[in-house]
Design a protein around this motif. Structure first.
Motif, PDB file in Angstrom:
ATOM      1  N   VAL A 268       0.873  -1.183   0.000  1.00 44.78           N
ATOM      2  CA  VAL A 268       0.000   0.000   0.000  1.00 44.78           C
ATOM      3  C   VAL A 268       0.909   1.231   0.000  1.00 44.78           C
ATOM      4  CG1 VAL A 268      -1.804   1.255   1.218  1.00 44.78           C
ATOM      5  CG2 VAL A 268      -1.762  -1.250   1.297  1.00 44.78           C
ATOM      6  N   SER A 269       0.694   2.114  -0.969  1.00 43.92           N
ATOM      7  CA  SER A 269       1.556   3.283  -1.136  1.00 43.92           C
ATOM      8  C   SER A 269       0.820   4.547  -0.691  1.00 43.92           C
ATOM      9  CB  SER A 269       1.966   3.413  -2.608  1.00 43.92           C
ATOM     10  OG  SER A 269       2.765   4.556  -2.798  1.00 43.92           O
ATOM     11  N   LEU A 270       1.493   5.349   0.138  1.00 43.42           N
ATOM     12  CA  LEU A 270       0.871   6.530   0.731  1.00 43.42           C
ATOM     13  C   LEU A 270       1.757   7.753   0.541  1.00 43.42           C
ATOM     14  CD1 LEU A 270      -1.441   7.632   2.624  1.00 43.42           C
ATOM     15  CD2 LEU A 270       0.060   7.037   4.544  1.00 43.42           C
ATOM     16  N   MET A 271       1.181   8.829  -0.024  1.00 40.30           N
ATOM     17  CA  MET A 271       1.948  10.069  -0.209  1.00 40.30           C
ATOM     18  C   MET A 271       2.234  10.767   1.118  1.00 40.30           C
ATOM     19  SD  MET A 271       0.335  12.028  -3.485  1.00 40.30           S
ATOM     20  CE  MET A 271      -0.560  11.128  -4.746  1.00 40.30           C
ATOM     21  N   LEU A 272       1.377  10.570   2.121  1.00 41.45           N
ATOM     22  CA  LEU A 272       1.552  11.242   3.409  1.00 41.45           C
ATOM     23  C   LEU A 272       2.658  10.570   4.211  1.00 41.45           C
ATOM     24  CD1 LEU A 272      -1.265  12.212   2.548  1.00 41.45           C
ATOM     25  CD2 LEU A 272      -1.946  12.114   4.933  1.00 41.45           C
ATOM     26  N   PRO A 273       3.586  11.336   4.766  1.00 44.03           N
ATOM     27  CA  PRO A 273       4.699  10.737   5.504  1.00 44.03           C
ATOM     28  C   PRO A 273       4.357  10.492   6.968  1.00 44.03           C
ATOM     29  CG  PRO A 273       5.022  13.073   5.325  1.00 44.03           C
ATOM     30  CD  PRO A 273       3.740  12.790   4.614  1.00 44.03           C
ATOM     31  N   GLY A 274       5.120   9.607   7.580  1.00 44.33           N
ATOM     32  CA  GLY A 274       5.032   9.407   9.018  1.00 44.33           C
ATOM     33  C   GLY A 274       4.226   8.195   9.427  1.00 44.33           C
ATOM     34  N   LYS A 275       4.678   7.551  10.487  1.00 48.86           N
ATOM     35  CA  LYS A 275       3.978   6.385  11.029  1.00 48.86           C
ATOM     36  C   LYS A 275       2.554   6.745  11.429  1.00 48.86           C
ATOM     37  CE  LYS A 275       4.085   3.389  15.113  1.00 48.86           C
ATOM     38  NZ  LYS A 275       4.702   3.186  16.436  1.00 48.86           N
ATOM     39  N   HIS A 276       2.360   7.955  11.985  1.00 52.98           N
ATOM     40  CA  HIS A 276       1.017   8.362  12.429  1.00 52.98           C
ATOM     41  C   HIS A 276       0.034   8.401  11.258  1.00 52.98           C
ATOM     42  CE1 HIS A 276       2.959  12.029  11.080  1.00 52.98           C
ATOM     43  NE2 HIS A 276       1.844  12.724  11.182  1.00 52.98           N
ATOM     44  N   ASN A 277       0.505   8.820  10.072  1.00 48.47           N
ATOM     45  CA  ASN A 277      -0.390   8.846   8.917  1.00 48.47           C
ATOM     46  C   ASN A 277      -0.633   7.448   8.347  1.00 48.47           C
ATOM     47  OD1 ASN A 277      -1.205  11.556   8.673  1.00 48.47           O
ATOM     48  ND2 ASN A 277       0.820  12.115   7.925  1.00 48.47           N
ATOM     49  N   ASP A 326       2.707  22.714   8.585  1.00 48.15           N
ATOM     50  CA  ASP A 326       1.856  21.766   9.301  1.00 48.15           C
ATOM     51  C   ASP A 326       1.092  22.486  10.419  1.00 48.15           C
ATOM     52  OD1 ASP A 326       1.786  18.482   9.509  1.00 48.15           O
ATOM     53  OD2 ASP A 326       1.265  19.446  11.393  1.00 48.15           O
ATOM     54  N   TYR A 327      -0.117  21.991  10.673  1.00 49.11           N
ATOM     55  CA  TYR A 327      -1.042  22.583  11.637  1.00 49.11           C
ATOM     56  C   TYR A 327      -0.733  22.173  13.075  1.00 49.11           C
ATOM     57  CZ  TYR A 327      -5.834  23.742  13.337  1.00 49.11           C
ATOM     58  OH  TYR A 327      -6.921  24.259  14.001  1.00 49.11           O
ATOM     59  N   ALA A 328       0.270  21.334  13.295  1.00 50.66           N
ATOM     60  CA  ALA A 328       0.562  20.768  14.617  1.00 50.66           C
ATOM     61  C   ALA A 328       0.606  21.846  15.700  1.00 50.66           C
ATOM     62  CB  ALA A 328       1.895  20.018  14.573  1.00 50.66           C
ATOM     63  N   HIS A 329      -0.156  21.623  16.775  1.00 49.02           N
ATOM     64  CA  HIS A 329      -0.192  22.617  17.859  1.00 49.02           C
ATOM     65  C   HIS A 329      -0.250  21.965  19.237  1.00 49.02           C
ATOM     66  CE1 HIS A 329      -4.302  21.676  16.614  1.00 49.02           C
ATOM     67  NE2 HIS A 329      -4.692  21.940  17.838  1.00 49.02           N
ATOM     68  N   LEU A 334       3.453  17.707  17.246  1.00 51.90           N
ATOM     69  CA  LEU A 334       4.784  18.205  16.868  1.00 51.90           C
ATOM     70  C   LEU A 334       5.778  17.052  16.764  1.00 51.90           C
ATOM     71  CD1 LEU A 334       5.487  21.451  18.960  1.00 51.90           C
ATOM     72  CD2 LEU A 334       5.013  21.280  16.527  1.00 51.90           C
ATOM     73  N   ARG A 335       5.732  16.146  17.742  1.00 59.33           N
ATOM     74  CA  ARG A 335       6.666  15.016  17.747  1.00 59.33           C
ATOM     75  C   ARG A 335       6.465  14.151  16.499  1.00 59.33           C
ATOM     76  NH1 ARG A 335       5.720  13.518  22.459  1.00 59.33           N
ATOM     77  NH2 ARG A 335       7.555  14.382  23.497  1.00 59.33           N
ATOM     78  N   ALA A 336       5.212  13.863  16.171  1.00 64.18           N
ATOM     79  CA  ALA A 336       4.922  13.044  14.990  1.00 64.18           C
ATOM     80  C   ALA A 336       5.397  13.735  13.716  1.00 64.18           C
ATOM     81  CB  ALA A 336       3.427  12.750  14.910  1.00 64.18           C
ATOM     82  N   CYS A 337       5.186  15.051  13.643  1.00 60.47           N
ATOM     83  CA  CYS A 337       5.603  15.829  12.477  1.00 60.47           C
ATOM     84  C   CYS A 337       7.127  15.838  12.347  1.00 60.47           C
ATOM     85  CB  CYS A 337       5.063  17.247  12.607  1.00 60.47           C
ATOM     86  SG  CYS A 337       5.437  18.309  11.210  1.00 60.47           S
ATOM     87  N   PHE A 338       7.824  16.111  13.445  1.00 61.15           N
ATOM     88  CA  PHE A 338       9.285  16.124  13.430  1.00 61.15           C
ATOM     89  C   PHE A 338       9.838  14.754  13.028  1.00 61.15           C
ATOM     90  CE2 PHE A 338      10.497  19.869  16.444  1.00 61.15           C
ATOM     91  CZ  PHE A 338       9.563  20.676  15.825  1.00 61.15           C
ATOM     92  N   ASP A 339       9.238  13.688  13.581  1.00 58.02           N
ATOM     93  CA  ASP A 339       9.692  12.332  13.255  1.00 58.02           C
ATOM     94  C   ASP A 339       9.581  12.055  11.757  1.00 58.02           C
ATOM     95  OD1 ASP A 339      10.283  11.842  15.874  1.00 58.02           O
ATOM     96  OD2 ASP A 339       8.531  10.574  16.278  1.00 58.02           O
ATOM     97  N   ALA A 340       8.456  12.492  11.161  1.00 58.08           N
ATOM     98  CA  ALA A 340       8.246  12.275   9.725  1.00 58.08           C
ATOM     99  C   ALA A 340       9.293  13.025   8.906  1.00 58.08           C
ATOM    100  CB  ALA A 340       6.833  12.718   9.328  1.00 58.08           C
ATOM    101  N   VAL A 341       9.588  14.267   9.306  1.00 59.14           N
ATOM    102  CA  VAL A 341      10.606  15.059   8.604  1.00 59.14           C
ATOM    103  C   VAL A 341      11.964  14.368   8.688  1.00 59.14           C
ATOM    104  CG1 VAL A 341      11.870  17.240   8.579  1.00 59.14           C
ATOM    105  CG2 VAL A 341       9.410  17.255   8.955  1.00 59.14           C
TER     106      VAL A 341
END
Length: 451
Positions: A268-277, A326-329, A334-341
């Protein structure tokens, strides 16, 4: 109030992402729709272009004549973020208009429909958008009210021809307790909105009440590890009921295999990055398969999902510079976003521009924010965006900055951000926050493109 009896609607706070979705819904139905917001934005200008009359003055004299006196077919919808002393709110209250919160109106609309409610302190906007997209893209169809602009449709409301509705169930102000879903999802239950709940235990109790409103034959999907019973669990783990396994990064895409007791989807291929997505997508796949949608159609729909604006949105992406917004607030977001980056760009220097949202949230989670922000390579910190709140003594950017252990950090005004980027030309930029930091997106983009 029954949906069929509503002919005219006024929205107090029409520029909010959830409110604007409802305004578009009623306008599409042919109702007379007007609204007020204190700030002109790109979204309110778009609503005006779509034929919705908007005023930016909190004055009764600005109201269209139809909203000066109550009528049986008139509904006023307001957001809890509106100050209690707002003139328009008090005009409608004092003159006997029917007033409903946004969440109550979602309850009216979804009543009698097959309702898929997506709840969680974070992850609900992306998850509800993926669910709605899969149902649309595969031809199953649905109506959907989303908490963000889905990039595939450039809208926060989707219109379907069947009886299925996807609703983002908001825990703020216990709003989601107006819904009675056929399928319910809880993505997360981290402490948040403590100005409303006081502590995490009361927040969790509200989520239990929400889960208890599931219809008799309904299905409850819960992220593995959350304290909710009688549920189907999902996660990127080998022990969940619906699971994502063999997770890997191929190019700029995340690829995984989906497995549940009755289905298996490979690659399964996903354009959105990160384990959370990946996990957000896992529960969306589980719902689609529960509804009987063909596995290959689901896989194709996931592959062409473009995400949600301000959810890990690429603004600039070329060989020399990458800019993501990103809308992270919340600290966990923030942690999930940073991890994906970091997973995508492990060798690049990460420059983070962060705007804290709400004085209470900044106060309540200062240590958690500081821990995550300290993992950036460079931090530009804006002052706290107040939204609906009055200032709290001692709670400001400096209060948070003092807790951050990162050496390369500074407090900046918004104008200084553009100057800094023009001068330093960072290779990897991330803007994060839920306030008005989005007004920096175009200036930063233009600065980078002319660098």
């Amino acid at each position: 109030m029954e949906l069929s009896k509503i002919n005219r609607v006024f929205f107090i706070g029409v520029g909010g992402i959830g409110m604007s979705a409802l305004a578009r819904y009623f306008a599409k139905r042919g109702q007379d729709v007007c609204g007020y917001d204190k700030t002109k934005t790109r979204l309110t200008e778009t609503l005006a272009q779509e034929g919705i009359q908007i005023t930016y003055a909190d004055e009764v004299s600005e109201l269209p004549e139809a909203f000066l006196h109550p009528q049986e077919d008139t509904l006023v919808v307001y957001t809890p973020a509106i100050p209690k002393d707002a003139q328009l709110l008090n005009h409608f209250r004092n003159h006997g208009f029917v007033l409903k919160k946004r969440s109550e109106v979602l309850g009216i609309i979804s009543k009698g429909m097959f309702c898929i409610g997506i709840a969680g302190t974070h992850g609900k906007t992306t998850t509800s958008s993926i669910v709605a997209h899969i149902l649309k893209d595969t031809g199953y169809d649905c109506t959907a009210f989303l908490g963000g602009i889905a990039s595939n449709y450039n809208s926060n409301v989707l219109f379907g021809k069947n009886n299925v509705v996807v609703v983002e169930a908001d825990e703020y102000d216990r709003s989601f307790l107006t819904l009675h879903p056929d399928i319910a999802v809880v993505t997360s239950m981290d402490a948040d909105h403590l100005d409303i709940y006081g502590d995490k235990s009361h927040l969790e109790e509200s989520f239990r009440l929400y889960a208890g409103q599931l219809k008799a034959e309904g299905k409850l999907y819960v992220h593995e590890g959350l304290p909710l019973e009688n549920s189907i669990t999902y996660a990127a783990s080998s022990t969940a009921d619906a699971k994502a396994i063999n997770l890997r990064v191929e190019g700029a895409k995340f690829v995984f295999d989906y497995v549940d007791p009755n289905h298996q989807l490979t690659d399964v291929s996903l354009m959105l990055p990160g384990k959370h997505n990946v996990e957000n997508t896992t529960v969306a796949i589980a719902i689609a398969l529960q509804l009987g949608i063909d596995t290959e159609k689901v896989k194709l729909a996931v592959a062409n999902f473009k995400g949600v604006k301000r959810r890990f949105e690429y603004i600039v992406n070329n060989e020399s510079q990458i800019y993501i917004d990103d809308y992270a607030h919340h600290p966990e977001e923030l942690r999930a976003c940073f991890d994906a980056v970091r997973q995508l760009y492990p060798t690049k220097k990460l420059t983070v521009i962060f705007q804290p949202h709400l004085f209470t949230r900044t106060r309540d989670f200062a240590d958690d924010f500081a821990r995550v922000l300290s993992t950036a390579d460079e931090l530009l910190l804006l002052d706290v965006y107040p939204a609906r709140e009055l200032p709290l003594e001692g709670i400001n950017a400096q209060f948070l900055m003092d807790k951050i252990t990162l050496g390369n950090k500074r407090i900046v005004e918004k104008d200084a951000v553009i100057e800094y980027i023009a001068q330093e030309k960072p290779e990897l930029i991330l803007t994060v926050g839920a306030g008005d930091i989005d007004t920096l997106i175009e200036p930063i983009k233009n600065t980078l493109n002319h660098a």
